[in-house]
Write an enzyme that holds these catalytic residues in place. Structure first.
Site, short mmCIF file in Angstrom:
data_model
loop_
_atom_site.label_atom_id
_atom_site.label_comp_id
_atom_site.label_asym_id
_atom_site.label_seq_id
_atom_site.Cartn_x
_atom_site.Cartn_y
_atom_site.Cartn_z
N ASN A 79 1.03 -14.39 5.31
CA ASN A 79 -0.26 -13.87 4.84
C ASN A 79 -1.38 -14.41 5.72
OD1 ASN A 79 -1.27 -16.46 3.65
ND2 ASN A 79 0.58 -16.19 2.42
N ASP A 134 7.76 -22.17 -7.54
CA ASP A 134 6.33 -22.46 -7.69
C ASP A 134 6.14 -23.96 -7.44
OD1 ASP A 134 3.73 -23.10 -8.71
OD2 ASP A 134 3.72 -21.11 -9.62
N LYS A 168 0.62 -23.05 -15.51
CA LYS A 168 1.16 -24.03 -14.56
C LYS A 168 0.96 -25.45 -15.06
CE LYS A 168 0.36 -20.98 -10.61
NZ LYS A 168 1.17 -20.82 -9.42
O1 C5P Z 1 0.81 -18.18 -8.83
P1 C5P Z 1 -0.30 -18.04 -7.85
O2 C5P Z 1 0.18 -17.83 -6.45
O3 C5P Z 1 -1.33 -17.04 -8.21
O4 C5P Z 1 -1.06 -19.44 -7.94
C1 C5P Z 1 -1.82 -19.98 -6.91
C2 C5P Z 1 -1.75 -21.49 -6.95
O5 C5P Z 1 -0.41 -21.94 -7.10
C3 C5P Z 1 -2.22 -22.13 -5.67
O6 C5P Z 1 -2.74 -23.38 -5.98
C4 C5P Z 1 -0.93 -22.22 -4.85
O7 C5P Z 1 -1.01 -23.23 -3.87
C5 C5P Z 1 0.08 -22.55 -5.91
N1 C5P Z 1 1.42 -21.97 -5.66
C6 C5P Z 1 2.48 -22.81 -5.38
N2 C5P Z 1 3.72 -22.28 -5.18
C7 C5P Z 1 3.92 -20.95 -5.26
C8 C5P Z 1 2.87 -20.09 -5.53
C9 C5P Z 1 1.61 -20.63 -5.72
O8 C5P Z 1 2.27 -24.03 -5.29
N3 C5P Z 1 5.14 -20.46 -5.07
#
Ligand code: C5P
Length: 391
Positions: free
Chosen positions: A210, A304, A339
């Site tokens: 990305n 995550d 989270k």
């Molecule tokens: O779930 P989402 O991507 O929307 O959440 C964003 C937050 O979660 C950010 O702080 C990102 O660094 C973290 N994140 C993570 N691992 C993932 C996806 C997101 O640590 N696989």
């Protein structure tokens, strides 16, 4: 050498013989990593030329309050907003008096009046002028308003007198200026930050990724290190130089990022990385050949990282980011809950990705703070202070 990397320093020069030392001060500020803009009073221009300061700062020097061309480029309000720090060196007795009385009759006093950044003054004058009660009253007045007085030194003066009133040497001024950014807010704490994008391999030469630049994560790592923390920065591939005094751990994929994060213990975990949500189930061992008109790549959800760290016991103070294109607040609050994190920083994805500036809303369990559009370095410093406050 103390660092002023990414700091925007407005150097104000007023009329005094010590102005010749401002040239060296400017050079050292630039060497320490600062972006320097110089504002000179009319009498400063009698001692040293704007051209000298322009050559040393690599920026046009500002001298006039009412100059149409200059105001169009960057007027006093923009200069005031731009500065992370205003350093007046030398600060003459006249300038000290004018600043103490809130005058706004030239560019430098007006800029100071409009600024919210710290203002430091390096007095330079004859010892009798320094000791004069009027000057001392003016300085006491400025101190009560939070202005910082650097020096002066004691010794031989240009006029032949001996006593207090010599401007501090440029190296001493730089040291005191750099110390202002070393807040100590996170002293003795360890911080782990994930930053940048991840790359999820499709085959040996292709990947899914990305547009994340890593700028916010790097700015936070810098701000945390300046606040005295021990910082581990786990970074996906970016084109940024690592900030000083941090430990950089380079990774590519989300799985590598997770491994690095779980191996790094910390008091504060800040997940800024734009982790790819999915990765190809299988990485082809050889380059996929162009053959069929359409092919399919099957994807599987990535772990995550933030939620994994937030589930640890004991759990560090966890901060997440939410780059959204819609429903900013509700999506951010959902992340805070789902989270199990302590703070979520939300922004509009299209306004933030790859940009130098950001405006963010920070949410925690019973509070919210809005940080209006500013450089990511400044936003990062504010977020570090907020984290300290909430911990
Ligand atoms: O779930 P989402 O991507 O929307 O959440 C964003 C937050 O979660 C950010 O702080 C990102 O660094 C973290 N994140 C993570 N691992 C993932 C996806 C997101 O640590 N696989």
């Amino acid at each position: 050498m103390l660092s002023l990397i990414n700091k925007q320093v407005l150097l104000g020069i007023t009329g005094g013989i010590a102005a010749y030392k401002s040239a060296e001060l400017c050079r050292l500020l630039v060497k320490a990593g600062a972006d320097v803009r110089v504002v000179m009073t009319q009498s400063a221009c009698e001692f040293i030329t704007p051209l000298t300061m322009q050559a040393l700062s690599s920026n046009r020097v500002h001298t006039e309050l009412l100059d149409e061309a200059a105001e169009a480029a960057m007027g006093h309000i923009e200069l005031a907003r731009w500065a992370d720090l205003i350093m007046i060196a030398p600060a003459s007795a006249n300038f000290i008096a004018r600043l103490a009385h809130g005058e706004a009759n030239d560019l430098l006093t007006t800029t100071c009046l409009a600024a919210s950044a710290p203002i430091t003054l390096a007095p330079a004058m004859n010892q009798a002028m320094w000791s004069n009660q009027n000057t001392q009253d003016n300085l006491a007045n400025l101190k009560t308003k939070g202005r910082l007085i650097f020096g002066p030194a004691d010794g031989e003066q240009a006029c032949g007198d001996i006593g207090p009133g010599r401007m501090l040497e440029p190296t001493e001024l730089i040291e005191q200026a750099a110390n202002l950014f070393q807040t100590g807010a996170l002293a003795d704490l360890s911080v782990c930050i994930t930053a940048g994008p991840t790359r999820e391999a499709i085959d040996p030469v292709r990947y899914i990724s990305n547009h994340s630049s890593g700028k916010m994560g790097y700015a936070l790592a810098h701000a945390a290190a300046e606040a005295g923390a021990k910082v581990n920065l786990i970074s996906g591939p970016v084109h940024l130089s690592p900030p000083p005094h941090i430990n950089l751990i380079n990774v590519e994929s989300a799985e590598q990022m997770l491994n690095a994060a779980t191996r790094t213990s910390c008091d504060i975990f800040i997940g800024v990385a734009a982790v790819a949500d999915y990765r190809p189930i299988q990485k082809a061992s050889n380059k996929i050949k162009k053959s069929k008109d359409a092919i399919q790549i099957e994807l599987i959800k990535n772990p995550d990282i933030l939620a994994t760290i937030a589930a640890q016991q004991p759990k560090p103070f966890c901060v997440g980011f939410a780059a959204e294109t819609e429903n900013l607040e509700s999506n951010a609050l959902a992340k805070l809950k789902n989270k199990n994190i302590d703070l979520v920083v939300a922004n509009h994805a299209t306004e933030t990705f790859n940009k130098d500036e950001a405006s963010v809303n920070a949410y925690w369990h019973n509070g919210k703070k809005v940080l209006t559009l500013d450089r990511k370095e400044k936003i990062a410093r504010e977020l570090i202070l907020l984290i300290k406050e909430l911990m």
